[in-house]
Design a protein around this motif. Structure first.
Motif: not given
Length: 293
Positions: A213-221
Motif C-alpha cells: 500500500p502507498v499513501h500520499v498525504a495532502p499538503g499542509v501548506a
C-alpha cells in the motif's frame, strides 16, 4: 495483535517568519492550525512529515517546525520522523533535525537516509532529492544498503520518502515524479515493507506499488484539487493530513482536510512549463506530453 498509529503530514513548506508561500499562504499559521485541529486525535506512535519540511531551507524554518511538530508529538506519546523533500536544504535540515529520526549527521550535505525502531516497527527513511531540481531519484546502492539494514532489524517496515513511486493526478507533478521507482525493489523484496508513506503531490492518494500500500498525504501548506483535471494545477488554501493505522492484518487510512474557504490558485500553463523545464528531468518534455495516467 500489534497496532501502529501514525499521523502523516507532508509539504509543510515552512518559511522564515513573516514570509508567505507563493506570496499568499502563511504556512506557519497553516501548520499551527492543523496541529490545533488535531489535538484530540488521541495517542499516536509516530508523527511523520514526509518532505518539503521547509520551503526556503532556513534554520529558522526548521526550528519552528521542530518546535511545533516535536511538541505535538510529545503531547501524544509519539516519535517525530522527518524526511528530506525537493524543497529542503540538506545542510539546514540536518543542522536542526539531524537524520530526521533523532540521530546526528556528520556530513551536512549528504543524502539523509535513516532507520528508527518505533513500537515494534522499523521506520526506513529514504532521501529522493536531486539537488537543484524538483523531480525525485533513488540511488540504487543506498536502497540496497537500507534493505540490508531492514533485514538485519527483522521488524515490519514503514517506508517513508518524499516522491511517491506511483503516478500523480496533475501534469506538472507527473513531470516532477520519482523517475526510477523500480529501484525500490531490493526493499520490497525483503517482504517486510507494510506501507509506503509519501508526499510531494499535495493531494490525497491511496494506491499500491509492488503489492505494498502507498499513501500520499495532502499538503499542509495547501491542497491540490484533482477535480480540476490532469493538465491543470489548482491549489486550495486548506490543509490536509492522514491518520494511518498499521495492524497485523490491515493498513487503515483516515484522511482529514480543513481550513480556509479562500479563493483557489491556478498555475498558468506557461508557468508550469517553465517549472518543468527548469526543475524536471532530462526527458521533461516527453513527460509533459504524456496523457493522464
Amino acid at each position: 495483535m500489534t497496532r501502529l498509529r501514525i499521523l502523516h503530514l507532508s509539504d509543510t513548506h515552512i518559511l522564515r517568519s513573516g514570509e508567505l508561500h507563493l506570496g499568499t499562504t502563511d504556512t506557519r499559521a497553516h501548520l499551527a492550525s492543523a496541529l490545533a485541529h488535531l489535538q484530540g486525535i488521541g495517542s499516536l506512535d509516530a508523527v511523520v512529515v514526509s518532505g518539503d519540511c521547509s520551503d526556503d531551507g532556513s534554520r529558522d524554518s526548521y526550528e519552528f517546525l521542530s518546535a511545533q511538530v516535536g511538541g505535538f508529538a510529545a503531547a501524544h506519546g509519539a516519535t517525530p520522523v522527518y524526511v528530506v523533500g525537493n524543497h529542503d536544504d540538506r545542510a539546514g535540515f540536518t543542522a536542526v533535525l539531524g537524520d530526521g529520526v533523532g540521530g546526528v549527521v556528520q556530513a551536512a550535505d549528504a543524502p539523509v537516509d535513516a532507520l528508527a525502531s518505533i513500537t515494534g516497527h522499523t521506520f526506513a527513511v529514504l532521501d529522493t532529492q536531486v539537488p537543484g531540481r524538483d523531480y525525485g531519484q533513488l540511488d540504487e546502492a543506498r536502497v540496497r544498503v537500507l534493505a540490508g539494514a531492514v533485514v538485519a532489524a527483522g521488524a515490519p517496515v514503514v517506508l517513508t520518502l518524499h516522491h511517491p513511486p506511483v503516478p500523480s493526478a496533475s501534469r506538472i507533478t507527473h513531470v516532477l515524479e520519482l523517475v526510477n521507482p523500480g529501484a525500490l525493489q531490493p526493499l520490497l523484496a525483503t517482504g517486510l515493507v507494510r506501507v509506503i508513506l509519501a508526499g510531494h503531490y499535495h493531494h490525497q492518494l491511496s494506491s499500491s506499488f509492488g503489492g505494498v500500500p502507498v499513501h500520499v498525504a495532502p499538503g499542509v501548506a495547501n491542497v491540490v484539487d484533482p477535480s480540476a483535471g490532469y493538465p491543470a494545477h489548482v491549489t486550495r488554501p486548506i490543509w490536509g493530513a492522514q491518520v494511518v493505522t498499521v495492524r497485523d492484518e490491515s493498513v487503515d487510512v483516515m484522511a482529514i482536510q480543513a481550513g480556509s474557504d479562500g479563493p483557489a490558485n491556478a498555475l498558468s500553463d506557461d508557468l508550469m512549463q517553465r517549472i518543468a523545464a527548469g526543475s524536471g528531468p532530462a526527458d521533461w518534455l516527453e513527460r509533459w506530453k504524456d496523457p493522464a495516467p
